[in-house]
Scaffold this motif. Structure first.
Motif, PDB file in Angstrom:
ATOM      1  N   ILE A 108     -18.412 -11.027  28.050  1.00 54.76           N
ATOM      2  CA  ILE A 108     -17.774 -12.034  28.377  1.00 54.76           C
ATOM      3  C   ILE A 108     -18.972 -13.849  27.786  1.00 54.76           C
ATOM      4  O   ILE A 108     -18.031 -13.979  27.347  1.00 54.76           O
ATOM      5  CB  ILE A 108     -17.277 -12.320  29.463  1.00 54.76           C
ATOM      6  N   ARG A 109     -19.793 -12.472  28.032  1.00 57.57           N
ATOM      7  CA  ARG A 109     -20.379 -14.102  27.556  1.00 57.57           C
ATOM      8  C   ARG A 109     -20.935 -14.548  25.733  1.00 57.57           C
ATOM      9  O   ARG A 109     -20.763 -15.269  25.253  1.00 57.57           O
ATOM     10  CB  ARG A 109     -22.720 -13.458  27.504  1.00 57.57           C
ATOM     11  N   THR A 110     -19.783 -13.438  24.831  1.00 57.21           N
ATOM     12  CA  THR A 110     -19.882 -13.365  23.223  1.00 57.21           C
ATOM     13  C   THR A 110     -18.964 -14.131  23.357  1.00 57.21           C
ATOM     14  O   THR A 110     -18.541 -15.228  22.078  1.00 57.21           O
ATOM     15  CB  THR A 110     -19.569 -11.464  23.120  1.00 57.21           C
ATOM     16  N   VAL A 111     -17.764 -13.862  24.292  1.00 58.56           N
ATOM     17  CA  VAL A 111     -16.502 -15.079  24.274  1.00 58.56           C
ATOM     18  C   VAL A 111     -16.964 -16.126  24.299  1.00 58.56           C
ATOM     19  O   VAL A 111     -16.129 -17.183  23.455  1.00 58.56           O
ATOM     20  CB  VAL A 111     -15.041 -14.368  25.360  1.00 58.56           C
ATOM     21  N   LEU A 112     -17.623 -16.671  25.340  1.00 58.79           N
ATOM     22  CA  LEU A 112     -17.901 -17.877  25.918  1.00 58.79           C
ATOM     23  C   LEU A 112     -18.823 -17.980  24.193  1.00 58.79           C
ATOM     24  O   LEU A 112     -18.552 -20.053  24.756  1.00 58.79           O
ATOM     25  CB  LEU A 112     -18.754 -17.585  26.989  1.00 58.79           C
ATOM     26  N   LYS A 113     -19.471 -17.786  24.015  1.00 55.75           N
ATOM     27  CA  LYS A 113     -20.881 -18.449  22.698  1.00 55.75           C
ATOM     28  C   LYS A 113     -19.792 -18.557  21.342  1.00 55.75           C
ATOM     29  O   LYS A 113     -19.885 -19.314  20.488  1.00 55.75           O
ATOM     30  CB  LYS A 113     -21.669 -17.403  22.376  1.00 55.75           C
ATOM     31  N   ASP A 114     -18.324 -18.286  21.330  1.00 56.25           N
ATOM     32  CA  ASP A 114     -17.252 -18.083  20.416  1.00 56.25           C
ATOM     33  C   ASP A 114     -16.758 -19.675  20.005  1.00 56.25           C
ATOM     34  O   ASP A 114     -16.303 -20.950  20.788  1.00 56.25           O
ATOM     35  CB  ASP A 114     -16.138 -17.500  20.336  1.00 56.25           C
ATOM     36  N   ARG A 115     -17.889 -20.236  18.843  1.00 57.09           N
ATOM     37  CA  ARG A 115     -17.944 -21.523  18.529  1.00 57.09           C
ATOM     38  C   ARG A 115     -16.257 -22.230  18.338  1.00 57.09           C
ATOM     39  O   ARG A 115     -15.388 -23.045  18.446  1.00 57.09           O
ATOM     40  CB  ARG A 115     -18.483 -21.802  16.845  1.00 57.09           C
ATOM     41  N   GLU A 116     -15.508 -21.241  17.591  1.00 55.68           N
ATOM     42  CA  GLU A 116     -13.771 -21.621  17.409  1.00 55.68           C
ATOM     43  C   GLU A 116     -13.195 -21.956  18.746  1.00 55.68           C
ATOM     44  O   GLU A 116     -13.202 -23.182  18.416  1.00 55.68           O
ATOM     45  CB  GLU A 116     -13.326 -20.382  16.580  1.00 55.68           C
ATOM     46  N   GLU A 153     -29.611 -24.132   3.097  1.00 59.06           N
ATOM     47  CA  GLU A 153     -29.272 -24.017   3.741  1.00 59.06           C
ATOM     48  C   GLU A 153     -28.376 -22.873   4.142  1.00 59.06           C
ATOM     49  O   GLU A 153     -27.409 -23.586   3.532  1.00 59.06           O
ATOM     50  CB  GLU A 153     -28.862 -25.479   4.233  1.00 59.06           C
ATOM     51  N   VAL A 154     -28.503 -22.081   4.955  1.00 54.75           N
ATOM     52  CA  VAL A 154     -26.873 -21.533   4.950  1.00 54.75           C
ATOM     53  C   VAL A 154     -26.102 -22.057   6.148  1.00 54.75           C
ATOM     54  O   VAL A 154     -26.640 -21.771   6.930  1.00 54.75           O
ATOM     55  CB  VAL A 154     -27.119 -20.378   5.411  1.00 54.75           C
ATOM     56  N   VAL A 155     -24.714 -21.649   6.128  1.00 57.29           N
ATOM     57  CA  VAL A 155     -23.730 -22.072   6.612  1.00 57.29           C
ATOM     58  C   VAL A 155     -23.926 -21.130   7.518  1.00 57.29           C
ATOM     59  O   VAL A 155     -23.156 -18.962   7.202  1.00 57.29           O
ATOM     60  CB  VAL A 155     -22.547 -21.968   6.229  1.00 57.29           C
ATOM     61  N   ARG A 156     -23.611 -21.062   8.772  1.00 64.36           N
ATOM     62  CA  ARG A 156     -23.680 -19.805   9.850  1.00 64.36           C
ATOM     63  C   ARG A 156     -22.187 -20.533  11.041  1.00 64.36           C
ATOM     64  O   ARG A 156     -21.856 -21.440  11.221  1.00 64.36           O
ATOM     65  CB  ARG A 156     -24.903 -19.940  11.026  1.00 64.36           C
ATOM     66  N   PHE A 157     -21.636 -19.525  11.223  1.00 62.82           N
ATOM     67  CA  PHE A 157     -20.219 -19.050  12.745  1.00 62.82           C
ATOM     68  C   PHE A 157     -20.766 -17.861  13.551  1.00 62.82           C
ATOM     69  O   PHE A 157     -20.656 -17.067  12.647  1.00 62.82           O
ATOM     70  CB  PHE A 157     -19.041 -18.558  10.660  1.00 62.82           C
ATOM     71  N   ASN A 158     -21.160 -18.641  14.045  1.00 60.57           N
ATOM     72  CA  ASN A 158     -20.857 -17.479  15.718  1.00 60.57           C
ATOM     73  C   ASN A 158     -22.853 -16.926  15.060  1.00 60.57           C
ATOM     74  O   ASN A 158     -22.132 -15.575  15.512  1.00 60.57           O
ATOM     75  CB  ASN A 158     -20.133 -16.608  15.865  1.00 60.57           C
ATOM     76  N   CYS A 170      -8.464 -23.033  13.249  1.00 62.68           N
ATOM     77  CA  CYS A 170      -9.919 -24.342  13.863  1.00 62.68           C
ATOM     78  C   CYS A 170     -11.249 -23.776  13.365  1.00 62.68           C
ATOM     79  O   CYS A 170     -12.313 -23.858  12.674  1.00 62.68           O
ATOM     80  CB  CYS A 170     -10.283 -24.027  15.332  1.00 62.68           C
ATOM     81  N   SER A 171     -11.047 -22.281  12.549  1.00 58.88           N
ATOM     82  CA  SER A 171     -11.985 -21.004  11.584  1.00 58.88           C
ATOM     83  C   SER A 171     -12.643 -22.461  11.086  1.00 58.88           C
ATOM     84  O   SER A 171     -13.540 -22.274   9.998  1.00 58.88           O
ATOM     85  CB  SER A 171     -12.329 -20.465  11.791  1.00 58.88           C
ATOM     86  N   ARG A 172     -11.524 -22.450  10.024  1.00 57.06           N
ATOM     87  CA  ARG A 172     -11.018 -23.043   9.146  1.00 57.06           C
ATOM     88  C   ARG A 172     -11.834 -24.608   8.756  1.00 57.06           C
ATOM     89  O   ARG A 172     -12.968 -25.281   7.978  1.00 57.06           O
ATOM     90  CB  ARG A 172     -10.621 -23.391   7.947  1.00 57.06           C
ATOM     91  N   VAL A 173     -11.373 -25.502   9.571  1.00 58.53           N
ATOM     92  CA  VAL A 173     -11.806 -26.534  10.263  1.00 58.53           C
ATOM     93  C   VAL A 173     -13.126 -26.480  10.385  1.00 58.53           C
ATOM     94  O   VAL A 173     -13.939 -27.751  10.197  1.00 58.53           O
ATOM     95  CB  VAL A 173     -10.903 -27.014  11.628  1.00 58.53           C
ATOM     96  N   LEU A 174     -14.102 -25.993  10.895  1.00 55.58           N
ATOM     97  CA  LEU A 174     -15.955 -25.835  11.992  1.00 55.58           C
ATOM     98  C   LEU A 174     -16.255 -25.315   9.935  1.00 55.58           C
ATOM     99  O   LEU A 174     -17.255 -25.684   9.564  1.00 55.58           O
ATOM    100  CB  LEU A 174     -15.605 -24.333  12.650  1.00 55.58           C
TER     101      LEU A 174
END
Length: 484
Positions: free
Chosen positions: A265-273, A378-383, A354-358
């Protein structure tokens, strides 16, 4: 280019499609509609016969696909199922014009929901079932379904990943489990379970089981084909709320549901998208509700209509509970923006995702910081995971192709002589697989009045939007068809 392996795969798709035409064929028998029954019988025979002939001609070919064949198979398969899927409409006379029937079928399989039918309630139950089921099948992907069932011992040769990448929505396709075939099965299991829950809740409202089934198909596929000329406006507030909730759920990345089943559940709640998706929906509902508060009797009704239309548009479903073309320009501007953004990657939604927008925003911020400090690394990070430069470059290339197709399509559709808002919203809704636009293609109208050229352009847009542009564009490149 290995044409035989492509023919063998497409033949399987056609045979599967012929099997899916059996339920509407039996429904037409139950209804006693001989004309529609004959139409589906012809459609089944033509699709099955063509598929069997192609499979026999390519029977000795090993199913070994590379990226090029994968892209071509996906694009040609979607064109083929749309072509053969519209045969029952034409033969039965329900939609006698072939181009209109093809437009309706492409709109169904791509989960767009843009219709040329002027009187939906006059169609037979079998035809309406086939329209709605095509959206359910196209929502998760026709090829994903076939991958979940086929390939047997040949699945380890990498063919599945090329097909799944070409058909699945989003900037990148990963595996939920090590085997792609198992991933496809997990996705369809979750998809079927959510559809079943949707159907069950709709049955508790004012819908008959048949209406609930067709509406669940359209909701799950985020397509928007309804059984009434007024879409969802004629149904109860309960039914509208149920549709709102499930449209929202089907706009979420299906990997989130898989993680929830695993207890993460915590992994889902942290999902940026997912966070961006929820924020966009919540803010849009509030802003529109404030803007339209004087159009409805009470606060509850205002929020219900606002929430329904926001979720319907951002998930590119296209259902409507009211004629939102009559809303103030501020509200319509928000809806137009949501058409382009779309839902989450890995869902049944269209749009940019939404992921592409992010990723685009994060990459823009990185480049602006580098302008101030050229030595900055700087490295772009996603989740919390670094994003490769290949993914970022692919996202930028997608945006360029996206804008180019929208502009060219707009200029071509504008030749139809319709208003600018009609033309741009028609392109936006078809390319992003939304359905209803504004003015002459609004929620209370349809696409029947557009010219032949406009319909052909929009058919391409619907296919290109659903298949993430590149499979369709590559069909027109010379290098795609060269021999190795």
């Amino acid at each position: 280019m290995n044409y035989k392996v492509m023919g063998k795969f497409i033949s399987q798709i056609l045979m599967v499609e012929s099997a899916f035409m059996l339920p509407p064929f039996f429904i037409s028998i139950f209804e006693g509609n001989l004309r529609v029954m004959f139409g589906f019988l012809v459609g089944i025979c033509v699709a099955l016969g063509t598929g069997m002939a192609m499979f026999w001609a390519c029977r000795n070919t090993k199913m070994k696909l590379y990226a090029r064949e994968g892209m071509a198979c996906v694009a040609l398969s979607w064109i083929a199922i749309s072509f053969f899927g519209c045969i029952p409409f034409v033969v039965s006379g329900e939609i006698p014009n072939f181009l209109d029937a093809l437009f309706e079928m492409v709109s169904g399989f791509t989960t767009t929901g843009a219709t040329i039918v002027t009187d939906i309630e006059a169609l037979s139950g079998a035809t309406n079932y086939w329209r709605c089921f095509s959206q359910w099948l196209g929502g998760m992907g026709v090829l994903v379904f076939v991958l979940a069932l086929s390939f047997g011992q040949e699945r380890a040769n990498g063919a599945t990943i090329h097909l799944l990448r070409a058909e699945s929505p989003g900037p990148n396709v990963g595996k939920l489990v090590p085997k792609m075939r198992t991933t496809a099965r997990i996705l369809y299991t979750i998809y079927i379970m959510l559809t079943a829950f949707d159907f069950m809740f709709l049955c508790f409202g004012d819908m008959s089981p048949f209406e609930a089934l067709c509406s669940a198909f359209s909701t799950a596929g985020t397509g928007g084909y309804g059984l009434m000329n007024t879409s969802m406006a004629g149904h109860s507030a309960y039914t509208q709320v149920v549709c709102t909730v499930f449209m929202f759920l089907f706009g979420v990345n299906f990997s989130c549901f898989y993680l929830l089943l695993l207890g993460k559940i915590r992994t889902v709640l942290k999902d940026r998208e997912l966070r961006l998706y929820v924020i966009l929906v919540a803010c849009s509902i509030v802003f529109i509700a404030i803007n339209i508060r004087n159009l409805y009797a009470g606060l509850g009704e205002t929020i219900r209509h606002s929430a329904f239309q926001v979720v319907s548009i951002i998930t590119t479903t296209g259902f409507a509970t009211c004629d939102f073309d009559q809303w103030p320009n501020f509200s319509k501007s928000i809806l137009l923006a949501l058409m382009f953004i779309g839902g989450c990657a890995g869902s049944t939604c269209g749009g940019l995702k939404c992921s592409r927008v992010l990723l685009l925003l994060k990459d823009l911020r990185r480049k602006m910081r580098k302008m101030v400090n050229p030595q900055r690394v700087e490295v772009v990070r996603f989740n919390f995971q670094p994003v490769s430069e290949d993914v970022l470059e692919g996202t930028q290339t997608y945006l360029v192709a996206y804008v180019a197709i929208v502009l060219v399509s707009f200029f071509l559709v504008a030749l139809n002589g319709k208003s600018m808002m009609t033309s741009i919203s028609a392109v936006a809704t078809c390319f992003n697989n939304v359905g209803p636009g504004f003015e002459e293609v609004g929620a209370s109208c349809n696409y029947a009045g557009l010219s032949v050229l406009s319909k052909i352009v929009l058919i391409f847009d619907m296919l290109a939007g659903r298949l993430e542009i590149f499979p369709m564009m590559l069909l027109f490149t010379r290098s795609m068809w060269r021999h190795r």
